[in-house]
Design a protein around this motif. Sequence first.
Motif, short mmCIF file in Angstrom:
data_model
loop_
_atom_site.label_atom_id
_atom_site.label_comp_id
_atom_site.label_asym_id
_atom_site.label_seq_id
_atom_site.Cartn_x
_atom_site.Cartn_y
_atom_site.Cartn_z
N TYR A 7 0.84 -1.20 0.00
CA TYR A 7 0.00 0.00 0.00
C TYR A 7 0.87 1.25 0.00
O TYR A 7 1.95 1.26 0.58
CB TYR A 7 -0.90 0.01 1.24
CG TYR A 7 -1.89 -1.11 1.25
CD1 TYR A 7 -3.16 -0.96 0.71
CD2 TYR A 7 -1.55 -2.36 1.77
CE1 TYR A 7 -4.07 -2.00 0.70
CE2 TYR A 7 -2.45 -3.41 1.76
CZ TYR A 7 -3.71 -3.22 1.23
OH TYR A 7 -4.60 -4.26 1.21
N THR A 8 0.37 2.27 -0.67
CA THR A 8 1.00 3.59 -0.64
C THR A 8 -0.09 4.63 -0.52
O THR A 8 -1.25 4.35 -0.84
CB THR A 8 1.88 3.83 -1.89
OG1 THR A 8 2.68 5.00 -1.69
CG2 THR A 8 1.03 3.98 -3.14
N LEU A 9 0.28 5.81 -0.07
CA LEU A 9 -0.69 6.89 0.07
C LEU A 9 -0.70 7.80 -1.14
O LEU A 9 0.35 8.15 -1.67
CB LEU A 9 -0.41 7.73 1.32
CG LEU A 9 -0.73 7.09 2.66
CD1 LEU A 9 -0.30 7.99 3.80
CD2 LEU A 9 -2.22 6.78 2.76
N SER A 10 -1.90 8.16 -1.55
CA SER A 10 -2.12 9.20 -2.55
C SER A 10 -3.02 10.21 -1.85
O SER A 10 -4.22 9.99 -1.72
CB SER A 10 -2.78 8.63 -3.80
OG SER A 10 -3.01 9.65 -4.73
N ASP A 12 -4.82 11.35 1.11
CA ASP A 12 -5.29 10.63 2.30
C ASP A 12 -5.76 9.22 1.97
O ASP A 12 -6.24 8.51 2.85
CB ASP A 12 -6.46 11.38 2.95
CG ASP A 12 -6.05 12.74 3.50
OD1 ASP A 12 -4.84 12.95 3.70
OD2 ASP A 12 -6.93 13.58 3.70
N ILE A 13 -5.66 8.82 0.72
CA ILE A 13 -6.21 7.54 0.25
C ILE A 13 -5.09 6.51 0.15
O ILE A 13 -4.04 6.76 -0.45
CB ILE A 13 -6.90 7.71 -1.12
CG1 ILE A 13 -7.99 8.75 -1.07
CG2 ILE A 13 -7.41 6.38 -1.65
CD1 ILE A 13 -9.19 8.37 -0.23
N SER A 14 -5.33 5.34 0.72
CA SER A 14 -4.39 4.23 0.63
C SER A 14 -4.69 3.43 -0.64
O SER A 14 -5.82 2.99 -0.85
CB SER A 14 -4.54 3.34 1.87
OG SER A 14 -3.60 2.30 1.85
N ARG A 65 -8.61 3.91 -6.55
CA ARG A 65 -9.35 4.35 -5.34
C ARG A 65 -10.82 3.99 -5.51
O ARG A 65 -11.39 4.10 -6.60
CB ARG A 65 -9.15 5.83 -5.06
CG ARG A 65 -9.74 6.75 -6.07
CD ARG A 65 -9.64 8.21 -5.68
NE ARG A 65 -8.27 8.64 -5.50
CZ ARG A 65 -7.90 9.61 -4.67
NH1 ARG A 65 -8.80 10.26 -3.96
NH2 ARG A 65 -6.64 9.94 -4.54
N SER A 70 -8.14 -0.92 -2.27
CA SER A 70 -7.82 0.49 -2.02
C SER A 70 -8.94 1.15 -1.23
O SER A 70 -10.08 0.69 -1.24
CB SER A 70 -7.60 1.24 -3.34
OG SER A 70 -6.42 0.79 -3.97
N ASP A 71 -8.59 2.25 -0.56
CA ASP A 71 -9.57 2.98 0.23
C ASP A 71 -10.66 3.58 -0.64
O ASP A 71 -10.46 3.87 -1.82
CB ASP A 71 -8.90 4.13 0.98
CG ASP A 71 -8.08 3.68 2.17
OD1 ASP A 71 -8.18 2.50 2.57
OD2 ASP A 71 -7.32 4.53 2.70
N ASP A 85 -2.93 9.04 -8.22
CA ASP A 85 -2.83 7.66 -7.73
C ASP A 85 -1.80 6.87 -8.52
O ASP A 85 -0.98 6.14 -7.95
CB ASP A 85 -4.19 6.97 -7.78
CG ASP A 85 -5.23 7.62 -6.89
OD1 ASP A 85 -4.87 8.48 -6.05
OD2 ASP A 85 -6.42 7.27 -7.03
#
Length: 108
Positions: A7-10, A12-14, A65, A70-71, A85
């Motif tokens: 996982y990585t952040l974009s 606030d979204i994982s 997303r 993904s979140d 993303d």
Amino acid sequence: MRPDTQYTLSGDISIAYQVFGDGEEDLVFVPGWISNIDLFWDEPVVARFLTELSSFCRVILFDKRGTGLSDRGDGAATLEERMDDVRAVMDAVGSESATIFGYSEGGR
């Protein structure tokens, strides 16, 4: 071969992603409207297709997303958020340049 999901952040979204293959060129696989990168490997035809892709390139696969692992975001993502993303995943794996391959909504 089922690669590890990371996982990585974009913002606030994982964003969930997988990297597999060891070719010299990177290929970012942008899925369609619905995806789940873990479940892709349970479908023999899809798993075989992904394995074939990895025979000549490093494949970077992710759930957009709001889909799969993904979140969820607030409503539909803008084109700019979607590109953020892609960049976040490419940055996470150290990819400076890649071919973009998408299908369905991921290809528009």
